[in-house]
Design a protein around this motif. Structure first.
Motif, PDB file in Angstrom:
ATOM      1  N   GLY A  28       0.760  -0.848  -0.044  1.00 12.14           N
ATOM      2  CA  GLY A  28      -0.326   0.216   0.268  1.00 12.14           C
ATOM      3  C   GLY A  28       0.987   1.143  -0.209  1.00 12.14           C
ATOM      4  N   GLN A  29       2.160   0.708  -0.503  1.00 16.28           N
ATOM      5  CA  GLN A  29       3.071   2.405  -0.147  1.00 16.28           C
ATOM      6  C   GLN A  29       3.780   2.544  -1.284  1.00 16.28           C
ATOM      7  OE1 GLN A  29       5.927   2.497   3.620  1.00 16.28           O
ATOM      8  NE2 GLN A  29       4.807   0.410   3.724  1.00 16.28           N
ATOM      9  N   GLY A  30       3.141   2.347  -2.732  1.00 13.68           N
ATOM     10  CA  GLY A  30       3.239   1.749  -3.662  1.00 13.68           C
ATOM     11  C   GLY A  30       4.941   0.883  -3.842  1.00 13.68           C
ATOM     12  N   LEU A  31       5.597   0.597  -3.064  1.00 11.31           N
ATOM     13  CA  LEU A  31       6.456  -0.149  -2.665  1.00 11.31           C
ATOM     14  C   LEU A  31       6.591  -1.776  -4.605  1.00 11.31           C
ATOM     15  CD1 LEU A  31       7.863  -0.534   0.519  1.00 11.31           C
ATOM     16  CD2 LEU A  31       8.910   0.745  -0.591  1.00 11.31           C
ATOM     17  N   GLY A  32       5.897  -1.607  -4.306  1.00 12.72           N
ATOM     18  CA  GLY A  32       5.517  -2.924  -5.192  1.00 12.72           C
ATOM     19  C   GLY A  32       5.948  -2.174  -6.786  1.00 12.72           C
ATOM     20  N   ARG A  33       5.046  -1.082  -7.443  1.00 10.47           N
ATOM     21  CA  ARG A  33       5.412  -0.418  -8.441  1.00 10.47           C
ATOM     22  C   ARG A  33       7.014  -0.007  -8.547  1.00 10.47           C
ATOM     23  NH1 ARG A  33       2.489   1.044 -11.016  1.00 10.47           N
ATOM     24  NH2 ARG A  33       0.470   1.851  -9.980  1.00 10.47           N
ATOM     25  N   ILE A  34       7.307   0.313  -7.547  1.00 10.85           N
ATOM     26  CA  ILE A  34       9.170   0.963  -7.692  1.00 10.85           C
ATOM     27  C   ILE A  34       9.989  -0.149  -7.439  1.00 10.85           C
ATOM     28  CG2 ILE A  34      10.783   1.494  -6.115  1.00 10.85           C
ATOM     29  CD1 ILE A  34       9.146   3.189  -5.058  1.00 10.85           C
ATOM     30  N   LEU A  35       9.825  -1.012  -6.916  1.00  9.00           N
ATOM     31  CA  LEU A  35      10.732  -2.614  -6.882  1.00  9.00           C
ATOM     32  C   LEU A  35      10.514  -2.436  -8.900  1.00  9.00           C
ATOM     33  CD1 LEU A  35      10.147  -5.056  -4.451  1.00  9.00           C
ATOM     34  CD2 LEU A  35      11.796  -3.966  -5.591  1.00  9.00           C
ATOM     35  N   TRP A  36       8.870  -2.911  -9.270  1.00  6.40           N
ATOM     36  CA  TRP A  36       8.984  -3.611 -10.856  1.00  6.40           C
ATOM     37  C   TRP A  36       9.333  -2.369 -11.325  1.00  6.40           C
ATOM     38  CZ3 TRP A  36       6.763  -1.782 -15.252  1.00  6.40           C
ATOM     39  CH2 TRP A  36       6.762  -2.874 -16.164  1.00  6.40           C
ATOM     40  N   ARG A  37       9.656  -0.583 -11.531  1.00  6.21           N
ATOM     41  CA  ARG A  37      10.048  -0.116 -12.795  1.00  6.21           C
ATOM     42  C   ARG A  37      11.823  -0.171 -12.014  1.00  6.21           C
ATOM     43  NH1 ARG A  37       5.955   4.946 -11.809  1.00  6.21           N
ATOM     44  NH2 ARG A  37       4.485   4.122 -13.188  1.00  6.21           N
ATOM     45  N   ALA A  38      11.751  -0.345 -11.238  1.00  2.00           N
ATOM     46  CA  ALA A  38      13.158  -0.301 -10.863  1.00  2.00           C
ATOM     47  C   ALA A  38      14.253  -1.852 -11.800  1.00  2.00           C
ATOM     48  CB  ALA A  38      13.657  -1.130  -9.310  1.00  2.00           C
ATOM     49  N   ALA A  39      12.768  -3.023 -11.580  1.00  3.34           N
ATOM     50  CA  ALA A  39      13.574  -4.524 -12.943  1.00  3.34           C
ATOM     51  C   ALA A  39      13.759  -3.839 -14.938  1.00  3.34           C
ATOM     52  CB  ALA A  39      12.587  -5.399 -11.905  1.00  3.34           C
ATOM     53  N   MET A  40      12.762  -2.859 -14.421  1.00  3.25           N
ATOM     54  CA  MET A  40      12.129  -2.565 -15.708  1.00  3.25           C
ATOM     55  C   MET A  40      13.605  -2.054 -16.110  1.00  3.25           C
ATOM     56  SD  MET A  40       9.813  -5.331 -16.646  1.00  3.25           S
ATOM     57  CE  MET A  40      10.287  -5.725 -15.703  1.00  3.25           C
ATOM     58  N   HIS A  41      14.047  -0.775 -15.642  1.00  7.91           N
ATOM     59  CA  HIS A  41      14.868  -0.073 -15.955  1.00  7.91           C
ATOM     60  C   HIS A  41      16.164  -0.861 -15.741  1.00  7.91           C
ATOM     61  CE1 HIS A  41      17.919   3.057 -15.850  1.00  7.91           C
ATOM     62  NE2 HIS A  41      18.234   2.617 -14.654  1.00  7.91           N
ATOM     63  N   TRP A  42      16.621  -2.189 -15.060  1.00  7.39           N
ATOM     64  CA  TRP A  42      17.789  -3.070 -15.463  1.00  7.39           C
ATOM     65  C   TRP A  42      17.817  -3.253 -16.957  1.00  7.39           C
ATOM     66  CZ3 TRP A  42      19.776  -7.694 -15.736  1.00  7.39           C
ATOM     67  CH2 TRP A  42      20.548  -7.892 -15.468  1.00  7.39           C
ATOM     68  N   GLY A  43      15.931  -4.304 -16.705  1.00  6.88           N
ATOM     69  CA  GLY A  43      16.342  -4.841 -18.142  1.00  6.88           C
ATOM     70  C   GLY A  43      16.909  -3.852 -19.302  1.00  6.88           C
ATOM     71  N   GLN A  44      15.955  -3.277 -19.430  1.00  7.28           N
ATOM     72  CA  GLN A  44      16.860  -2.061 -20.056  1.00  7.28           C
ATOM     73  C   GLN A  44      17.912  -1.772 -21.303  1.00  7.28           C
ATOM     74  OE1 GLN A  44      14.534   2.050 -21.151  1.00  7.28           O
ATOM     75  NE2 GLN A  44      13.622   1.045 -22.568  1.00  7.28           N
ATOM     76  N   SER A  45      18.278  -1.566 -19.560  1.00 12.40           N
ATOM     77  CA  SER A  45      19.760  -0.389 -19.785  1.00 12.40           C
ATOM     78  C   SER A  45      20.713  -1.956 -19.691  1.00 12.40           C
ATOM     79  CB  SER A  45      20.285  -0.173 -18.216  1.00 12.40           C
ATOM     80  OG  SER A  45      20.055  -0.921 -16.853  1.00 12.40           O
ATOM     81  N   HIS A  46      20.182  -3.034 -19.526  1.00  9.56           N
ATOM     82  CA  HIS A  46      21.960  -4.370 -19.373  1.00  9.56           C
ATOM     83  C   HIS A  46      21.017  -5.374 -21.689  1.00  9.56           C
ATOM     84  CE1 HIS A  46      22.515  -3.462 -15.823  1.00  9.56           C
ATOM     85  NE2 HIS A  46      23.303  -4.736 -16.067  1.00  9.56           N
ATOM     86  N   GLY A  47      20.754  -4.489 -22.452  1.00 11.48           N
ATOM     87  CA  GLY A  47      20.517  -4.868 -23.171  1.00 11.48           C
ATOM     88  C   GLY A  47      18.573  -5.427 -23.554  1.00 11.48           C
ATOM     89  N   ALA A  48      18.345  -6.375 -23.205  1.00 19.98           N
ATOM     90  CA  ALA A  48      16.607  -7.201 -23.355  1.00 19.98           C
ATOM     91  C   ALA A  48      16.339  -6.411 -24.184  1.00 19.98           C
ATOM     92  CB  ALA A  48      16.527  -7.492 -21.863  1.00 19.98           C
ATOM     93  N   ALA A  49      15.536  -6.971 -24.359  1.00 15.65           N
ATOM     94  CA  ALA A  49      14.791  -6.533 -26.006  1.00 15.65           C
ATOM     95  C   ALA A  49      12.981  -6.337 -25.627  1.00 15.65           C
ATOM     96  CB  ALA A  49      14.558  -7.186 -27.421  1.00 15.65           C
ATOM     97  N   TYR A  50      12.640  -6.987 -24.591  1.00 14.90           N
ATOM     98  CA  TYR A  50      11.355  -7.876 -24.097  1.00 14.90           C
ATOM     99  C   TYR A  50      11.939  -8.320 -22.074  1.00 14.90           C
ATOM    100  CZ  TYR A  50      11.596 -12.045 -25.723  1.00 14.90           C
ATOM    101  OH  TYR A  50      11.591 -13.947 -25.569  1.00 14.90           O
ATOM    102  N   GLN A  51      10.232  -8.437 -21.528  1.00 12.21           N
ATOM    103  CA  GLN A  51      10.444  -9.695 -20.643  1.00 12.21           C
ATOM    104  C   GLN A  51       8.746 -10.118 -21.032  1.00 12.21           C
ATOM    105  OE1 GLN A  51       9.962  -8.446 -16.446  1.00 12.21           O
ATOM    106  NE2 GLN A  51      11.048 -10.718 -16.218  1.00 12.21           N
ATOM    107  N   LEU A  52       8.848 -11.453 -20.676  1.00 12.85           N
ATOM    108  CA  LEU A  52       7.133 -11.780 -20.537  1.00 12.85           C
ATOM    109  C   LEU A  52       7.183 -12.685 -18.659  1.00 12.85           C
ATOM    110  CD1 LEU A  52       7.203 -14.346 -23.569  1.00 12.85           C
ATOM    111  CD2 LEU A  52       6.593 -12.725 -23.827  1.00 12.85           C
ATOM    112  N   LEU A  53       5.567 -11.692 -19.021  1.00 15.81           N
ATOM    113  CA  LEU A  53       5.287 -11.526 -17.908  1.00 15.81           C
ATOM    114  C   LEU A  53       3.864 -12.484 -17.504  1.00 15.81           C
ATOM    115  CD1 LEU A  53       6.788  -8.283 -17.679  1.00 15.81           C
ATOM    116  CD2 LEU A  53       5.977  -8.680 -15.650  1.00 15.81           C
ATOM    117  N   GLN A  54       3.967 -13.477 -16.394  1.00 20.04           N
ATOM    118  CA  GLN A  54       2.834 -14.429 -16.320  1.00 20.04           C
ATOM    119  C   GLN A  54       1.657 -13.857 -14.695  1.00 20.04           C
ATOM    120  OE1 GLN A  54       2.242 -18.512 -17.743  1.00 20.04           O
ATOM    121  NE2 GLN A  54       4.933 -18.405 -16.616  1.00 20.04           N
TER     122      GLN A  54
END
Length: 288
Positions: free
Chosen positions: A235-261
């Motif tokens: 309820g403090q937005g930590l999940g969104r912050i963690l997820w966006r940090a992961a997406m930033h990491w992925g893009q900055s390390h050359g990933a073209a995409y991610q699949l999530l279930q």
């Protein structure tokens, strides 16, 4: 070649492949299905299997002699001995009757292989109304930048030692979300970095491991992660912050995409929908 692509392709309402899980739509070819049959003979991981990173042996395999491949539908059974054992039949086809046929086959094969569980996995298209089960979502890193978010998130190893020491109890508390398993991999040095959120010098959320690997057609993919936040810290937005940090990491390390279930209408599902991910379809698993 076993599979006829002119039969199979119209039946693929969602990009899900037995033993492999979701794949990028561009990687959804007859070759990837043929690869799963060859892997059933050898017992080896395919080079692009997401589970290969954990080492060991591939537990789930296609029961190739029991595959049903016809113009109107395709049934692909798999077997795993993990736990009390499971037979799953992936039911590809546009008619609802395919589920009943898959359930009959799953029950028969579970008895033949002396395992307890028999399941039917039904892929459904993104246009499905009132979906249940799991949504397959695509994050495309090539369309827009993923900036680093502001917030108390950094790799576990970048936190002070006293904060790092709180990861073990956090992982134990979130064992149901796979964090205890992830912690064992971290201790053994067998996985990439894990991002963690800390409040008042205590880790309360994490996402990882962060790893990029090539998919079946050589495209760099950000691999799936374990992701959890302690109930009392939600309820403090930590999940969104963690997820966006992961997406930033992925893009900055050359990933073209991610699949999530994500579980339909669950917290992660609502987060991904709010973040604008593309829905590729659904899978609905039922007992046979």
């Amino acid at each position: 070649m076993f599979f006829r692509w002119d039969w199979l392709r119209p039946q693929l309402t969602a990009p899900i492949v037995p033993t492999l899980g979701p794949v990028h739509p561009d990687a959804l070819t007859v070759g990837i299905f043929e690869d799963t049959l060859r892997a059933a003979d050898t017992g080896d991981f395919l080079p692009y299997d997401k589970d290969r990173r954990w080492g060991g042996e591939k537990d789930e395999k296609v029961l190739r002699e029991d595959v049903v491949h016809q113009p109107e539908h395709t049934l692909i059974p798999t077997l795993t001995r993990r736990g009390r054992g499971t037979v799953k039949v992936f039911a590809y086809g546009l008619r609802d009757t395919v589920v009943d046929e898959a359930a009959e086959l799953a029950a028969k094969l579970a008895a033949a292989h002396d395992v307890i569980n028999a399941r039917v996995v039904r892929p459904l298209g993104p246009e499905t109304t009132h979906p249940r089960g799991t949504r397959i979502q695509l994050k495309d890193f090539t369309t827009a930048p993923c900036p680093a978010p502001d917030g108390p998130v950094r790799p576990v190893t970048a936190w002070p030692t006293a904060v790092q020491d709180t990861f073990a109890p956090f992982a134990e508390a979130m064992a149901g979300d796979g964090l205890a398993f992830l912690y064992t991999q971290m201790q053994a040095g067998r996985c990439g970095p894990v991002l963690a959120a800390a409040i008042e010098d205590r880790i309360v959320g994490a996402i990882g491991p962060m790893e990029v690997r090539a998919d079946a057609i050589g495209c760099p993919q950000l691999m799936p992660q374990y992701f959890a936040v302690l109930p009392e810290a939600r309820g403090q937005g930590l999940g969104r912050i963690l997820w966006r940090a992961a997406m930033h990491w992925g893009q900055s390390h050359g990933a073209a995409y991610q699949l999530l279930q994500t579980e339909v209408d669950g917290p992660s599902d609502r987060l991904c929908q709010a973040e604008g991910l593309t829905s590729l379809g659904f899978t609905h698993t039922t007992a046979a």
